[in-house]
Design a protein around this motif. Structure first.
Motif, PDB file in Angstrom:
ATOM      1  N   GLU A  30       6.892   1.977   0.069  1.00  0.00           N
ATOM      2  CA  GLU A  30       6.224   1.005  -0.792  1.00  0.00           C
ATOM      3  C   GLU A  30       5.815  -0.237   0.009  1.00  0.00           C
ATOM      4  O   GLU A  30       4.739  -0.793  -0.198  1.00  0.00           O
ATOM      5  CB  GLU A  30       7.143   0.602  -1.957  1.00  0.00           C
ATOM      6  CG  GLU A  30       7.369   1.712  -2.973  1.00  0.00           C
ATOM      7  CD  GLU A  30       6.075   2.251  -3.549  1.00  0.00           C
ATOM      8  OE1 GLU A  30       5.167   1.450  -3.857  1.00  0.00           O
ATOM      9  OE2 GLU A  30       5.959   3.488  -3.684  1.00  0.00           O
ATOM     10  N   GLU A  31       6.693  -0.680   0.930  1.00  0.00           N
ATOM     11  CA  GLU A  31       6.389  -1.839   1.775  1.00  0.00           C
ATOM     12  C   GLU A  31       5.141  -1.587   2.620  1.00  0.00           C
ATOM     13  O   GLU A  31       4.298  -2.466   2.809  1.00  0.00           O
ATOM     14  CB  GLU A  31       7.588  -2.127   2.690  1.00  0.00           C
ATOM     15  CG  GLU A  31       7.411  -3.333   3.602  1.00  0.00           C
ATOM     16  CD  GLU A  31       8.589  -3.525   4.534  1.00  0.00           C
ATOM     17  OE1 GLU A  31       8.360  -3.803   5.724  1.00  0.00           O
ATOM     18  OE2 GLU A  31       9.738  -3.377   4.073  1.00  0.00           O
ATOM     19  N   SER A  47      11.608   2.583  -0.328  1.00  0.00           N
ATOM     20  CA  SER A  47      11.281   1.156  -0.189  1.00  0.00           C
ATOM     21  C   SER A  47      10.368   0.921   1.009  1.00  0.00           C
ATOM     22  O   SER A  47       9.418   0.140   0.934  1.00  0.00           O
ATOM     23  CB  SER A  47      12.570   0.328  -0.009  1.00  0.00           C
ATOM     24  OG  SER A  47      13.362   0.402  -1.160  1.00  0.00           O
ATOM     25  N   LYS A  62      16.653   5.725  -1.187  1.00  0.00           N
ATOM     26  CA  LYS A  62      16.155   4.458  -1.738  1.00  0.00           C
ATOM     27  C   LYS A  62      15.479   3.641  -0.652  1.00  0.00           C
ATOM     28  O   LYS A  62      14.414   3.057  -0.858  1.00  0.00           O
ATOM     29  CB  LYS A  62      17.310   3.664  -2.358  1.00  0.00           C
ATOM     30  CG  LYS A  62      17.749   4.187  -3.719  1.00  0.00           C
ATOM     31  CD  LYS A  62      18.787   3.273  -4.348  1.00  0.00           C
ATOM     32  CE  LYS A  62      19.210   3.800  -5.713  1.00  0.00           C
ATOM     33  NZ  LYS A  62      20.246   2.937  -6.333  1.00  0.00           N
ATOM     34  N   ASN A  63      16.105   3.611   0.524  1.00  0.00           N
ATOM     35  CA  ASN A  63      15.522   2.871   1.649  1.00  0.00           C
ATOM     36  C   ASN A  63      14.220   3.507   2.114  1.00  0.00           C
ATOM     37  O   ASN A  63      13.265   2.811   2.468  1.00  0.00           O
ATOM     38  CB  ASN A  63      16.519   2.817   2.810  1.00  0.00           C
ATOM     39  CG  ASN A  63      17.790   2.094   2.458  1.00  0.00           C
ATOM     40  OD1 ASN A  63      18.573   2.571   1.644  1.00  0.00           O
ATOM     41  ND2 ASN A  63      18.019   0.931   3.051  1.00  0.00           N
TER      42      ASN A  63
END
Length: 780
Positions: A416-417, A413, A409-410
């Protein structure tokens, strides 16, 4: 205002009127130049209009008569100089064309200014066009012209044209100088290890033959650097010796170049000798010197020396830069990694210079390598706080870190960031994300990422294809792995390598499809030489499928390729022998290992003991234990457990208890299999005292036994009709309750109303239970 005041003011400024006019002319001229340098607009005056106004201004400023042609030439020279100095080569070139079209022939200085700008802005085609114009307008090229042309050719990697211009230069009577030869030598240097040193030294000899030019230190340093790039330190030392007796003595750059050369070839002693000589010649080492030495220490795993260099660097007043710290951080590894990394962080806190993106990336990557995700995140946050923008490389490292920690998940993320910040993911970033998915076992996510890459037009490379194949190997999906491989082979821009084929072989072996594995191995051999991993994987696969003879055949083929087998490969073969019960072949393989000087490990000895135990050759199994002691390999828990199983299979319970005591004396703690084996073995052999003691040992180590083992022990203690043993049963049951362990066994009273000993359980296989819940399968 009165006429007297006006008259007084006129008298006051009258002497300064010429100077004021000059200033006005300068301002107007500057405005004309700035106006021409901006983008053309519809209302922009023509070149002839600007010229006419400038000519009128020149005539006002200088009453002395001057021809319009001279004024025009000066005007164009000013504009060309302005544009070339500001590297506006396209406008400068267009202006040159306009000048030629207007019928004015520019002088050599104009052409040289444009040629120089072409070289600096890497515009070789324009350089060639300007040169053609010169020849067309009968302007003879000078030394400066040819130097700019040669420089442009070298910077564009067109050495053939550079050599042609050298010949043309000589034909035109221009004498090459130090710049000419230095530039050509730099071009030769760009070829790296394939550099034509013979031709480079011929240039030096040619220059020496020119009495008008003496080789300068810049030229010598260029040639020195070329020798280093070509890994010809012998030639570099010869040249260095020549410099010492010439008028161009070695300078700091000369010494730094040699130190770099010896550092790159891991000749640390030589590098320090050059440093010593440098100091003896009163030349002060700078940051380049120390950084080169530090890099050499890191490459040779001499980290203590690297830290010593840092201390000397600081004591000499040379401030470490970001390259210094990056080099140190890259070299941190091994047992002292945490302490050294902390030391590097403390130095950075007191550092005056601001860390750049490269240094931050090195620090984050070091934390990731040492498994310190929390520290990596802290540095990443600090990077943001200090105003250093993370790049796609930074995010790639963070994605890799999250992947290793199974934090998908990280990882997603962070990806995406990165896109929110308009940082375009490249093949490396996608590779990190894909690898993170595979390592986390998120194969479906990996498939989506792989598809997204294809949709976004990311060029797929060998690493990306291979990573996807590894993912399908991990999920044991051979059909999908072969599908990706088929797509890869259809892509003419990439080629599979050893890692690709090894990943496919591993997938086929995991899926127990040795037919496909064999076909892939055959295909691989036609394209490239298999390596140790290739052969090992095939041997492991055949051993796993019980085809030991085919495994030996692959082993012999490997020897024909002069590939030395390692311990892991022999363990695979021995495990194959264990599965087939072939102790004779196992003994021969073990002797081969010894003859080849391959040191057996705990895994090796465990397999041998397991084999001999299976064949009820207990004495041979015990001999293996003695062999371990001879080669000073401390038996581990698996070795001891395999020995215990071997003894119990052969009904040698007393020997098993001796081995257990030896295990305890050596500080080796058993696991669930060890205690299940022993307790059941003792119960089966009616050694209830020993079973009770060993069960208590398991409680002390918080090892939970199988329910069957507890039930067998409790029943046999109760059925013994011995009050002490019945009390032991109660104690064991109480400890089980304290540990939250439930048992199916109950008795009507603590002394037991059921008469007779506990029955031997034949259903569910008591003999199998006596050997523990399971036997160890040695996994390579």
């Amino acid at each position: 205002m009165s006429s007297e005041v006006i008259s007084s003011f006129s008298d006051l400024i009258a002497p300064y009127i010429p100077e004021l006019l000059g200033i006005m002319c300068f301002v107007l001229g500057y405005l004309f130049l700035a106006f021409y340098a901006t983008e053309s607009k519809p209302s922009e005056p023509s070149l002839s209009q600007i010229y006419e106004s400038t000519v009128r201004v020149e005539k006002i400023e200088k009453p002395i008569e001057e021809s319009e042609e001279n004024l025009a030439t000066k005007f164009y020279i000013k504009k060309i100089n302005f544009l070339t100095k500001s590297h506006q080569i396209d406008k400068a070139y267009q202006l040159l064309k306009d000048i030629e079209t207007s019928g004015i022939t520019p002088d050599i200085s104009v052409y040289n200014a444009v040629l120089d700008c072409c070289a600096k802005t890497l515009r070789l085609p324009l350089s060639l066009s300007v040169y053609t114009s010169m020849i067309t307008h009968n302007v003879k090229p000078t030394l400066e012209s040819f130097n700019s042309l040669i420089d442009a050719c070298v910077k564009s990697g067109r050495m053939d044209q550079a050599w042609a211009f050298l010949d043309e230069m000589k034909a035109n009577g221009a004498i090459p100088d130090n710049f000419t030869y230095s530039t050509l030598i730099k071009g030769i240097k760009s070829e790296g290890e394939n550099a034509d040193l013979i031709r480079a030294f011929e240039l030096l000899t040619e220059l020496k033959g020119n009495s008008a030019v003496i080789p300068d230190v810049i030229l010598y340093n260029c040639l020195l650097d070329t020798c280093v790039s070509a890994k010809r330190l012998d030639k570099a030392l010869e040249l260095f010796t020549e410099m010492k007796i010439s008028s161009s003595k070695p300078d700091e750059i000369s010494y730094n170049t040699l130190i770099k050369g010896f550092g790159q070839t891991k000749q640390l002693e030589k590098a320090f000798e050059i440093l010593k000589e440098m100091k003896e010649n009163s030349l002060k080492p700078n940051e380049v010197t120390y950084n080169s030495l530090m890099d050499a220490c890191v490459k040779t795993n001499k980290m203590s020396l690297a830290w010593d260099i840092l201390e000397e660097m600081q004591s000499m007043g040379v401030c470490p830069d970001n390259f210094t710290y990056s080099t140190l951080v890259k070299g941190i590894k091994g047992e002292q990694c945490t302490a050294e990394l902390d030391r590097a962080f403390k130095l950075l806190e007191n550092c005056e210079s601001k860390p750049d993106e490269i240094l931050y990336n090195c620090l984050i990557d070091a934390c990731v390598r040492f498994g310190d995700l929390a520290k990596a995140k802290e540095i990443f946050k600090k990077m943001h706080g200090n105003g250093v923008q993370p790049s796609s490389i930074t995010y790639g490292i963070m994605i890799k870190a999250y992947g290793q920690a199974n934090m998908m998940k990280n990882a997603l993320s962070a990806f995406e960031e990165m896109k929110v910040l308009n940082l375009k993911p490249n093949d490396v970033t996608y590779g990190c994300l894909l690898d993170a998915c595979v390592k986390s076992g998120e194969i479906e996510t990996a498939e989506k990422v792989f598809s997204t890459m294809q949709e976004e037009g990311i060029a797929l490379n060998t690493i990306l294809y291979t990573t996807m194949i590894k993912g399908f190997s991990k999920s044991q999906d051979l059909s999908k792995a072969l599908e990706v491989f088929s797509t890869m082979k259809a892509d003419l821009t990439v080629q599979p390598n050893n890692v690709t084929y090894n990943s496919l072989l591993d997938c086929a072996v995991r899926c127990e499809d040795m037919e496909v594995a064999s076909k892939l191995f055959e295909e691989m051999q036609k394209l490239m030489a298999p390596d140790l991993i290739s052969f090992s994987t095939m041997i492991k696969g055949f051993c796993k499928s019980g085809e030991i003879e085919k495994a030996i055949g692959i082993m012999n083929e490997m020897k024909n390729h002069n590939i030395q087998a390692d311990e892991v490969l022999y363990n695979s073969l021995l495990d194959g022998c264990a599965k087939s019960g072939n102790s004779e072949l196992a003994q021969n393989l073990y002797l081969d290992m010894q003859n080849l000087g391959i040191k057996p490990s705990n895994v090796t000895f465990s397999i041998l003991i397991k084999l001999y135990g299976k064949n009820k050759q207990v004495n041979k199994a015990l001999d293996v234990l003695e062999d371990m002691k001879k080669v000073k390999v401390a038996p581990g828990m698996i070795v001891y457990t395999c020995l215990l199983q071997a003894c119990i299979r052969s009904k040698q319970i007393h020997k098993a208890l001796e081995i257990y005591q030896d295990m305890k004396n050596n500080g080796v703690k058993g696991d669930k299999v060890t205690f299940n084996t022993l307790v059941n073995g003792c119960v089966y052999a009616r050694q209830l005292d020993a079973a009770y003691r060993i069960a208590n040992d398991s409680f002390a180590l918080n090892v939970r036994l199988a329910e069957d083992v507890y039930n067998n022990l409790l029943k046999n203690l109760h059925h013994s009709k011995d009050k002490v043993k019945i009390q032991w049963a109660a104690e064991i049951k109480e400890k089980m309750m304290m540990k939250g362990i439930e048992t199916e066994y109950t008795s009507k009273d603590r002394y037991g109303e059921n008469n007779g000993p506990a029955p031997v359980r034949k259903n569910n296989g008591f003999k199998r239970a006596a050997l523990g819940e399971r036997s160890y399968n040695i996994i390579m």
